[in-house]
Write an enzyme that holds these catalytic residues in place. Structure first.
Site: not given
Ligand code: UT7
Length: 322
Positions: A119, A249, A279
């Site tokens: 990225c 980004h 993204n």
């Molecule tokens: O170019 C670089 C690319 N990468 C990035 O920019 C990623 C940076 N990170 C992020 O933007 C965030 O960490 C995410 C958006 C990827 C995730 O957000 P989060 O608030 O950190 O969520 P999490 O990973 O802690 O997940 C929370 C919950 C989990 O469920 P449980 O375990 O609490 O029951 C996940 O399984 O959300 C669940 N989950 C979803 N639910 C619905 C994860 N993905 C999804 C989804 N839809 N797409």
């Protein structure tokens, strides 16, 4: 070092739009979760013959047309280099840059190669382009800098934690050298070698899909963006008062919201368009810049910061007069 002047921009997005609701039909997710955590509503995904090189070429065609309108000295025969930032190139080789050279009938005396830095790729390509102009000997030259990415090729559409975040697209920027005293170009970058947090490939049994520890990337993003902006301002003896826009980004609105909180009164300077593009990795800053020109936000003489982070882990930033 002399500055650079942006004289043409263009972007190109695949025809097919995939909304969060569309994704909720193929994976266990929903619009509320995606939008509240990322600011993304929809993304463009390639179909038919669309690929990294076709998007790169069509965005470059727009930038070239735009350059002819903005600069009476410009001619595509004066392009001395084309750099394409991508990690999802249509071919393993030749480079996408070589295909762009052929399709656009650019001079054969040109430098043409791809830059693979995930990225952060486009900002590295911009830095490389500025260096090329700095050392170029001879008549006035122009560099075509492209970010083009088909992230959908790397996504596992049964992994809801990553497949909802990305989109496809390309952006192109044409620059030339600017020796005027008011023009600045400064860059900073950094790398923390890490193959675990964010990776994709088939080496050593890899499945070829993108894998990411979202939480770790999130923390790295905020630390690196904050650090890069702060250092660029300090090193250039500037404050946010001197900056017209910060083009980050476009990974996630929450990341940018967190960074802009550090600059009360300047929040409006942090551009975002991930709502409709998602993204697009190495293409994101280039699409954002072209989008900003099209919307009339960016104007000649403005000072901007472009800043990116990504797999590597890597980050980089440029403070430049456009
Ligand atoms: O170019 C670089 C690319 N990468 C990035 O920019 C990623 C940076 N990170 C992020 O933007 C965030 O960490 C995410 C958006 C990827 C995730 O957000 P989060 O608030 O950190 O969520 P999490 O990973 O802690 O997940 C929370 C919950 C989990 O469920 P449980 O375990 O609490 O029951 C996940 O399984 O959300 C669940 N989950 C979803 N639910 C619905 C994860 N993905 C999804 C989804 N839809 N797409």
């Amino acid at each position: 070092m002399s500055g650079v002047k942006v004289i043409g921009t263009g972007y190109s997005l695949p025809v097919k739009v995939v909304t969060n609701d569309d994704l909720s039909k193929v994976v266990d997710t929903n619009d509320e979760w995606i939008y509240s955590r990322t600011g993304i509503k929809s993304r463009h995904i390639i179909s038919g013959d669309e690929a990294v090189h076709t998007l790169a070429v069509s965005s470059a065609e727009k930038a070239i047309k735009n350059a002819y309108e903005n600069d009476s000295d410009f001619s595509k025969d004066k392009i001395i280099a084309v750099y394409v930032a991508t990690m999802t190139s249509s071919y393993v080789f030749p480079s996408t840059a070589c295909i762009v050279q052929k399709e656009l009938e650019l001079p054969e005396s040109i430098k043409a190669f791809d830059i693979s830095a995930a990225c952060t790729g486009f900002v590295y390509a911009l830095q490389t382009a500025a260096d090329t102009l700095q050392t170029h000997v001879g008549d006035e030259g122009y560099v075509l800098v492209i970010g083009s990415e088909c992230m959908s090729r790397t996504l596992n559409f049964s992994d809801r934690s990553s497949c909802v975040l990305f989109g496809d697209g390309a952006g192109s920027v044409i620059i030339k050298k600017d020796d005027s005293e008011s023009s600045v170009f400064m860059q900073l970058s950094g790398t923390e070698g890490n193959t675990e947090v964010l990776h994709c490939g088939t080496y050593n049994g890899g499945d070829g899909y993108l894998h990411m520890d979202g939480g770790k990337v999130y923390k790295f993003a905020i630390t690196s963006l904050n650090g890069a902006i702060k250092k660029l301002l300090e090193n250039s003896g500037s404050t946010m008062e001197d900056i017209d826009y910060v083009v980050c980004h476009q990974a996630n609105s929450r990341i940018i919201d967190s960074v802009k909180k550090k600059y009360p009164g300047h929040e409006h300077k942090f551009f975002m368009n991930m709502e409709t593009c998602a993204n697009t990795s190495a293409a994101s800053v280039s699409i954002a810049m072209a989008d900003m020109y099209e919307k009339g936000l960016l104007k000649s003489g403005m000072k901007i910061i472009t800043v990116a982070f990504g797999a590597g882990l890597s980050w980089n930033a440029v403070l430049m007069t456009v």
